[in-house]
Write an enzyme that holds these catalytic residues in place. Structure first.
Site: not given
Ligand code: NAP
Length: 245
Positions: A12-14, A153, A155, A157
């Protein structure tokens, strides 16, 4: 106003997770989240007196079994039970399969799939004891349609959607619902991996004419975790501006 719920949002950090945390905090809930590093958003929540006793953050790498176990333990020590689990943390690695490394394969599977299963297993044990709950897994339309360069990725999801359906069957009689949100492309750091041309093409093909925002997904989550919605389970809700229509 309904009673505050205890919510875990992983990652939830970003990005999307940040939007989901904010939406639960705005609703008056207690929210725990984790990521590998703190961000300005986390520091702002920690120092805001209105969230003093209802925001918990732990630096944890969820791909590390001990750290993810400890994170859930800390939440339960603090708040005793969990009402809502949002499995949001995820990682994408881009590259055609023929050139994809073992290391990237493990990184994606370890977080998106194995860590999600592990965190869910711990939380479910608590939900069974406490008589119910709501689980939402953040999957992706990439798991439904595929996307060149995102095979591993995709796979993970698609697997999450299978996990959702099977777990919904296990937990249906125990007042726990389990659903997936297959998100379309969002304006977060993760989609920075796509180049300008790819993003323009996605927007052109999206009936709603734009990329998604975290709030678009947070509103769908709000609906799925509503205590009144106990007859929606085992579903994959596509939220993508109509891209896959
Ligand atoms: P993001 O901006 O890269 O954020 C990912 C978050 O997960 C960050 O808080 C990150 O913090 C944390 N994280 C990553 N690796 C981690 C680890 N090993 N342990 C604990 N925390 C971890 O990604 P997002 O776009 O918000 O994506 C969030 C979700 O939505 C994901 O499941 C992604 O597959 C899904 N999604 C995204 C999109 C898109 O277009 N963005 C589309 C469909 C689905 P740290 O790096 O500091 O650990």
């Amino acid at each position: 106003m309904s009673a505050p719920r205890t919510v875990i949002v992983t990652g939830g950090s970003r990005g999307l997770g940040q939007g989901i945390v904010q939406s639960f905090l705005d609703a008056g809930d207690r929210v725990a989240t984790c990521s590998r590093s703190e961000t300005d958003a986390v520091r702002a929540w920690q120092s805001d007196p209105q969230y003093a006793d209802r925001f918990l953050f732990r630096e944890a790498d969820l791909a590390d079994r001990e750290q993810s176990t400890q994170f859930v333990k800390d939440v339960l020590t603090e708040w005793k039970s969990v009402d809502v689990l949002i499995n949001n943390a995820g990682v994408a690695r881009d590259g055609i399969l023929a050139l994809f490394s073992d290391e990237d394969t493990d990184t994606v599977i370890d977080l998106n799939l194995k860590a999600t299963i592990h965190v869910t297993r711990q939380v479910v044990r608590n939900m069974l004891v406490h008589g119910g709950g709501r689980i939402v897994n953040i999957s992706s339309i990439v798991g439904l349609t595929g996307y060149r360069g995102l095979t591993v990725y995709g796979a993970t999801k698609a697997a999450l959607d299978g996990f959702t359906r099977a777990l919904a069957r296990e937990l249906g009689s125990r007042k726990v619902t389990v659903n997936s949100i297959a998100s379309g492309y969002l304006r977060t750091e993760m989609s920075h991996g796509l180049d300008g041309g790819q993003l323009d093409q996605i927007v052109r093909r999206t009936p709603a004419g734009r990329l998604g925002e975290p709030a678009d997904i947070a509103r769908a989550i709000d609906f799925l975790v509503d205590p009144r919605n106990d007859w929606i389970t085992g579903q994959v809700l596509v939220v993508d501006g109509g891209l896959t229509a």
